[in-house]
Design an enzyme around this catalytic site. Structure first.
Site, PDB file in Angstrom:
ATOM      1  N   TYR A 179      54.671  29.750  49.157  1.00 21.98           N
ATOM      2  CA  TYR A 179      54.013  30.685  48.239  1.00 21.98           C
ATOM      3  C   TYR A 179      54.530  30.494  46.813  1.00 21.98           C
ATOM      4  O   TYR A 179      55.678  30.078  46.597  1.00 21.98           O
ATOM      5  CB  TYR A 179      54.329  32.134  48.633  1.00 21.98           C
ATOM      6  CG  TYR A 179      53.853  32.551  50.003  1.00 21.98           C
ATOM      7  CD1 TYR A 179      52.628  33.176  50.171  1.00 21.98           C
ATOM      8  CD2 TYR A 179      54.654  32.346  51.134  1.00 21.98           C
ATOM      9  CE1 TYR A 179      52.206  33.592  51.426  1.00 21.98           C
ATOM     10  CE2 TYR A 179      54.238  32.748  52.387  1.00 21.98           C
ATOM     11  CZ  TYR A 179      53.016  33.373  52.532  1.00 21.98           C
ATOM     12  OH  TYR A 179      52.597  33.775  53.762  1.00 21.98           O
ATOM     13  N   TYR A 222      55.955  39.117  54.932  1.00 23.97           N
ATOM     14  CA  TYR A 222      55.319  39.901  53.873  1.00 23.97           C
ATOM     15  C   TYR A 222      56.052  39.595  52.564  1.00 23.97           C
ATOM     16  O   TYR A 222      57.131  40.132  52.304  1.00 23.97           O
ATOM     17  CB  TYR A 222      55.388  41.392  54.186  1.00 23.97           C
ATOM     18  CG  TYR A 222      54.569  41.810  55.384  1.00 23.97           C
ATOM     19  CD1 TYR A 222      53.188  41.965  55.288  1.00 23.97           C
ATOM     20  CD2 TYR A 222      55.176  42.065  56.616  1.00 23.97           C
ATOM     21  CE1 TYR A 222      52.428  42.363  56.389  1.00 23.97           C
ATOM     22  CE2 TYR A 222      54.430  42.460  57.716  1.00 23.97           C
ATOM     23  CZ  TYR A 222      53.056  42.607  57.599  1.00 23.97           C
ATOM     24  OH  TYR A 222      52.311  43.001  58.683  1.00 23.97           O
ATOM     25  N   ASP A 263      46.421  38.289  51.673  1.00 23.21           N
ATOM     26  CA  ASP A 263      45.979  39.584  51.144  1.00 23.21           C
ATOM     27  C   ASP A 263      44.753  39.397  50.259  1.00 23.21           C
ATOM     28  O   ASP A 263      44.467  38.296  49.768  1.00 23.21           O
ATOM     29  CB  ASP A 263      47.097  40.248  50.327  1.00 23.21           C
ATOM     30  CG  ASP A 263      48.212  40.788  51.220  1.00 23.21           C
ATOM     31  OD1 ASP A 263      47.958  41.010  52.413  1.00 23.21           O
ATOM     32  OD2 ASP A 263      49.337  40.969  50.709  1.00 23.21           O
TER      33      ASP A 263
END
Length: 428
Positions: A317, A393, A249
């Site tokens: 992440y 996501y 993103d």
């Protein structure tokens, strides 16, 4: 017209052999003093006059027969005399190739429909099944000339340059198709709020308006725009296209060893690049913004592989998460255990998030979560290290996205959680 017969010889030799055979056959009929002498003389005169065949002249002369005194000025019925002199075509092509670096080439031809129809009708009328097209013959013969002049080989599978002749009965033009260069590597993005690739302004769609300050861009810059210009200038390419192995993103940093990418340089006039020097220059110019590494030459096939494998990779992440309600260390530890019991090596269902639904198909995707580690920072702030299948996501995994992702961290914590900052640490 007979190119599939007599392998390992040339069309010129085939044609000459046919004319000589016909001449010998008609000469034999004349010498035999048969009934068809008059017809044979007529045929020899046709060979001498229309085919410009010197042995037919000599036979007529030797036998004391009156042959034609000069050639007709008619041009070839099929090709309009394209093949009478191919050198200008080759030299024009070579002139077009000046200042372009290449190792090999291919000749291609786009032929006027009038030539094609004339040729097809001729073949059909005489049932010529062993023929090749004017196009193939032209490509081969001009290719031999260009190769001889430049001392460079033809390449049929993957040529650096394709030289396309647009042929009509009376004229021609030349187009060059230059094979793109593909450079693969990895990039790090240290800034938030820049996209991976150029985005046109949503209002004017790239034309320029007040909202984008007449730049035509939604964002001031991008990873692509920070990396690509030096490659384009060094290769003298017309433009470039950036292919990423997935994308983070806009507000997400890409850390660790970086994300794989392939840069496609279109119509390059220079193919031999000093990738080490370009890498140093790009990194120096974009210090604390973007970094590239592991540069090597790639291919179009690897672009397809990069796109195809993006969602089968694993990613790690780091997420900074805020809580709507205060949570104690003890409750956080309990919830972290519950997260692991709920998610580890199990599939979650994610419907396309609200924030991207305007540009992504609305469907439910199943993804796997491999590992979750958590750190308690304070009562409303936590840090999570999350290892997942590519394509998850993460923000919605944490928030739940109004029930579009199930299960979610918010569901397990029984309070609203929000991902404040997100970094990609590893892609493998």
């Amino acid at each position: 017209m007979f190119s599939l017969l007599g392998t390992f010889t040339t069309n010129y030799d085939r044609g000459n052999s046919l004319l000589l055979t016909l001449t010998m056959e008609q000469h034999s009929l004349i010498l035999s003093s048969g009934k068809n002498q008059e017809e044979s003389v007529k045929n020899l005169k046709l060979l001498a006059e229309n085919a410009y065949f010197m042995p037919a002249y000599k036979v007529l002369e030797n036998e004391g027969l009156n042959g034609p005194t000069k050639h007709k000025s008619e041009k070839c019925y099929l090709c309009n005399d394209i093949f009478s002199n191919l050198e200008p075509y080759a030299l024009d092509a070579i002139n077009k190739l000046k200042n372009i670096e290449f190792e090999n080439f291919l000749i291609g031809t786009a032929i006027d429909s009038q030539l094609i129809n004339t040729e097809d009708n001729f073949k059909s009328e005489f049932n010529l099944l062993e023929s090749e097209s004017i196009k193939n013959h032209f490509n081969r013969e001009v290719g031999k000339l260009v190769s001889s002049y430049l001392n460079k080989p033809s390449e049929f599978a993957n040529p650096d340059i394709t030289i396309v002749f647009n042929l009509t009965p009376k004229s021609y033009s030349i187009d060059l198709i230059i094979r793109a260069i593909f450079i693969s590597g990895r990039y790090n993005k240290y800034l938030r709020n820049i996209p991976q690739t150029h985005w046109n302004c949503r209002s004017c769609m790239g034309k320029g308006c007040k909202l984008c300050n007449f730049t035509g861009k939604q964002y001031i810059t991008s990873v692509e725009e920070l990396i690509s210009p030096l490659f384009v200038s060094e290769s003298l390419a017309s433009d470039s296209k950036f292919h990423g192995g997935g994308r983070e993103d806009i507000d997400v940093r890409m850390l660790g060893e970086g994300r794989p990418f392939i840069l496609e340089l279109r119509n390059p006039k220079r193919r031999t690049l000093n990738l080490t020097l370009i890498q140093k220059k790009v990194n120096k110019r974009n210090k604390k913004k973007v970094k590239i590494s592991n540069l090597t030459y790639s291919s179009k096939t690897q672009v397809k592989s990069l796109k195809k494998s993006a969602e089968s990779t694993k990613k790690i992440y780091k997420a900074l998460v805020s809580s709507e309600q205060k949570i104690s260390k003890e409750i956080f530890a309990q919830n972290l255990d519950e997260l692991n019991n709920t998610f580890i090596n199990k599939k979650i269902k994610q419907r396309t998030p609200n924030r991207v639904s305007h540009r992504r198909a609305d469907k439910v995707r199943e993804k796997v979560i491999y590992n979750i580690n958590g750190k308690y920072l304070k009562s409303t702030l936590f840090e999570f290290i999350i290892e997942t299948q590519g394509g998850v996501y993460i923000k919605e995994l944490i928030s739940g996205d109004d029930g579009r992702t199930k299960p979610s961290f918010s569901e397990i914590f029984n309070t609203s959680l929000l991902c404040k900052e997100l970094d990609v640490l590893k892609i493998y």
